[in-house]
Design a protein around this motif. Structure first.
Motif, PDB file in Angstrom:
ATOM      1  N   CYS A   1       0.500  -1.177  -0.312  1.00 12.09           N
ATOM      2  CA  CYS A   1      -0.278  -0.043   0.017  1.00 12.09           C
ATOM      3  C   CYS A   1       0.700   1.054  -0.652  1.00 12.09           C
ATOM      4  O   CYS A   1       0.736   2.596  -0.481  1.00 12.09           O
ATOM      5  N   HIS A   2       1.989   1.390   0.645  1.00 11.72           N
ATOM      6  CA  HIS A   2       2.791   2.244   0.596  1.00 11.72           C
ATOM      7  C   HIS A   2       4.203   1.698  -0.016  1.00 11.72           C
ATOM      8  O   HIS A   2       5.215   2.147   0.752  1.00 11.72           O
ATOM      9  N   PRO A   3       4.472   1.430  -0.800  1.00 15.09           N
ATOM     10  CA  PRO A   3       5.871   0.948  -1.583  1.00 15.09           C
ATOM     11  C   PRO A   3       7.065   2.098  -1.452  1.00 15.09           C
ATOM     12  O   PRO A   3       7.717   1.722  -1.422  1.00 15.09           O
ATOM     13  N   LEU A   4       6.507   3.519  -1.622  1.00  5.54           N
ATOM     14  CA  LEU A   4       7.534   4.703  -2.088  1.00  5.54           C
ATOM     15  C   LEU A   4       7.563   5.173  -0.471  1.00  5.54           C
ATOM     16  O   LEU A   4       9.079   5.389  -0.571  1.00  5.54           O
ATOM     17  N   ARG A   5       7.565   4.401   0.535  1.00  6.13           N
ATOM     18  CA  ARG A   5       7.530   4.976   1.911  1.00  6.13           C
ATOM     19  C   ARG A   5       8.285   4.230   2.599  1.00  6.13           C
ATOM     20  O   ARG A   5       8.260   3.779   4.005  1.00  6.13           O
ATOM     21  N   TYR A   6       8.338   2.369   1.738  1.00  3.87           N
ATOM     22  CA  TYR A   6       8.445   0.978   2.329  1.00  3.87           C
ATOM     23  C   TYR A   6      10.038   2.129   3.287  1.00  3.87           C
ATOM     24  O   TYR A   6       9.867   1.119   4.378  1.00  3.87           O
ATOM     25  N   SER A   7      10.588   1.580   2.780  1.00  2.00           N
ATOM     26  CA  SER A   7      11.996   2.251   3.386  1.00  2.00           C
ATOM     27  C   SER A   7      12.281   3.005   4.939  1.00  2.00           C
ATOM     28  O   SER A   7      12.925   3.080   5.564  1.00  2.00           O
TER      29      SER A   7
ATOM     30  N   SER B   1      -5.042  -5.002   8.310  1.00  2.00           N
ATOM     31  CA  SER B   1      -3.592  -5.057   7.213  1.00  2.00           C
ATOM     32  C   SER B   1      -3.873  -5.426   5.699  1.00  2.00           C
ATOM     33  O   SER B   1      -4.281  -4.789   4.647  1.00  2.00           O
ATOM     34  N   TYR B   2      -5.213  -6.207   5.916  1.00  2.00           N
ATOM     35  CA  TYR B   2      -5.309  -7.086   5.171  1.00  2.00           C
ATOM     36  C   TYR B   2      -6.943  -7.199   4.249  1.00  2.00           C
ATOM     37  O   TYR B   2      -6.725  -6.813   3.208  1.00  2.00           O
ATOM     38  N   VAL B   3      -7.127  -5.849   5.036  1.00  2.00           N
ATOM     39  CA  VAL B   3      -8.346  -4.773   4.207  1.00  2.00           C
ATOM     40  C   VAL B   3      -7.700  -3.990   3.801  1.00  2.00           C
ATOM     41  O   VAL B   3      -8.202  -3.768   1.815  1.00  2.00           O
ATOM     42  N   HIS B   4      -6.861  -3.896   3.802  1.00  2.00           N
ATOM     43  CA  HIS B   4      -6.599  -2.633   2.977  1.00  2.00           C
ATOM     44  C   HIS B   4      -5.711  -3.211   1.737  1.00  2.00           C
ATOM     45  O   HIS B   4      -5.807  -3.019   0.935  1.00  2.00           O
ATOM     46  N   VAL B   5      -4.883  -4.457   2.009  1.00  4.52           N
ATOM     47  CA  VAL B   5      -4.734  -4.797   1.057  1.00  4.52           C
ATOM     48  C   VAL B   5      -4.927  -5.910   0.472  1.00  4.52           C
ATOM     49  O   VAL B   5      -4.515  -5.580  -1.097  1.00  4.52           O
ATOM     50  N   ILE B   6      -5.624  -6.288  -0.167  1.00  3.26           N
ATOM     51  CA  ILE B   6      -6.902  -6.683  -0.626  1.00  3.26           C
ATOM     52  C   ILE B   6      -7.473  -5.442  -1.583  1.00  3.26           C
ATOM     53  O   ILE B   6      -7.444  -5.742  -2.382  1.00  3.26           O
ATOM     54  N   MET B   7      -7.435  -4.520  -1.091  1.00  2.00           N
ATOM     55  CA  MET B   7      -8.527  -2.852  -1.631  1.00  2.00           C
ATOM     56  C   MET B   7      -7.009  -2.744  -2.992  1.00  2.00           C
ATOM     57  O   MET B   7      -7.359  -2.492  -3.758  1.00  2.00           O
ATOM     58  N   ALA B   8      -5.752  -2.768  -2.049  1.00  2.00           N
ATOM     59  CA  ALA B   8      -4.794  -2.206  -3.479  1.00  2.00           C
ATOM     60  C   ALA B   8      -4.764  -3.353  -4.510  1.00  2.00           C
ATOM     61  O   ALA B   8      -4.569  -3.313  -5.589  1.00  2.00           O
TER      62      ALA B   8
END
Length: 312
Positions: A127-133, A217-224
């Motif tokens: 959901c936030h790959p650019l801010r992962y680090s 977490s997975y509700v947001h992940v599934i939506m993404a």
């Protein structure tokens, strides 16, 4: 003095799960096979992640901790059960029983929070790959892993301190293959209702709170994942998350069945079967689920064997 007479001067008797009939001998051999696969699988996972620098990422650091917890969990119960079965001795000392309870409860609690941390890691990555680090830096990841161990150990200390404060008497036969708290409470000479309520509250914190984090977490992940435009990206994200969800479903389902029911509603046979599932079978399945569905782990394994075609 009464506590000493009832508790300190006698060992407990673990009734076990197998007898010496042909069917049970086969099942015992099967358990030894599962233990061997689990021991080797989790050991290999820990070593691969430690040795391969490309796996020194937050996701694999958490995965190495999961494998380490599973390795310790299966070694807490199966070796003693095997020794008792092969030697014909069923006794376990008070110190041995207390050690089993502490390690068992601590590892279960630590794994609960670690699985929640792994769900959060997947949420950030998808959901936030650019801010992962930033959101999952090495420092934050290590803090999550250490916190899981600390919280689990704290839960183990509370449970063992209270459980061993009760006087135990009578036959002193534990209807289980290891010292599990619910089975031990049936031998107490005094009422344990207050402790059962305390244990229920601990279960709410140690089980339901992490489950809530995982579900959110997975509700947001599934939506993404649904909103992803790339079919390849969607498949990769789903493969990674489905592995984690398989582990979560097996682990939390069995743990809730055991620890969130009143002692009066328990069946020794059911408890032994479910406990065997998530203390023996699940530690074997975890490395298989993650390794068979993960190309990076497979690559690291082939590299160790000297068969990595990439030449890295």
């Amino acid at each position: 003095m009464a506590w000493e007479n009832h508790t300190l001067n006698s060992n407990f008797i673990l009734l076990g799960i197998f007898d010496h009939s042909p069917t049970h001998i086969f099942l015992f051999s099967l358990v030894l096979g599962i233990f061997t696969v689990a021991f080797m699988g989790n050991t290999i996972m820990v070593l691969l992640i430690y040795l391969d620098t490309q796996l020194h990422t937050p996701m694999y650091l958490l995965l190495s901790q999961l494998s380490l917890m599973d390795l310790m969990l299966i070694c807490t119960t199966v070796p003693k059960m095997t020794f008792n079965y092969l030697s014909g001795k069923k006794s376990i000392s008070l110190a041995g029983c207390g050690t089993q309870i502490f390690l068992y409860v601590s590892l279960l609690g630590a794994e609960c929070f670690l699985l929640a941390a792994m769900a959060y890691d997947r949420y950030v990555a998808i959901c936030h790959p650019l801010r992962y680090s930033i959101l999952m830096s090495q420092k934050i990841c290590c803090l999550m892993a250490v916190s899981s161990w600390v919280v689990g150990s704290f839960d183990g200390i509370i449970v063992i301190a209270v459980a061993l404060s009760f006087p135990y008497c009578g036959s002193r036969e534990i209807p289980h293959f290891f010292c599990d708290v619910p089975a031990l409470l049936t031998l107490s000479c005094t009422k344990t209702l207050l402790f059962e309520r305390l244990m229920f509250i601990c279960c709410v914190i140690m089980l339901l709170f992490p489950v809530a984090v995982i579900i959110a977490s997975y509700v947001h992940v599934i939506m993404a994942i649904i909103c992803m435009g790339s079919g390849e990206g969607r498949r990769k994200a789903f493969a990674t998350c489905s592995s984690h969800l398989m582990v979560v479903g097996m682990y939390y389902g069995a743990a809730m069945f055991i620890y969130m029911r009143p002692v009066s509603d328990r069946s020794p046979t059911q408890d032994k079967m479910v406990s065997a599932f998530y203390t023996i079978l699940t530690p074997m399945l975890n490395p298989l689920i993650y390794s068979l569905r993960n190309k990076e782990v497979a690559r690291a394994f082939m590299k160790v064997l000297g068969k990595d075609k990439s030449g890295e």
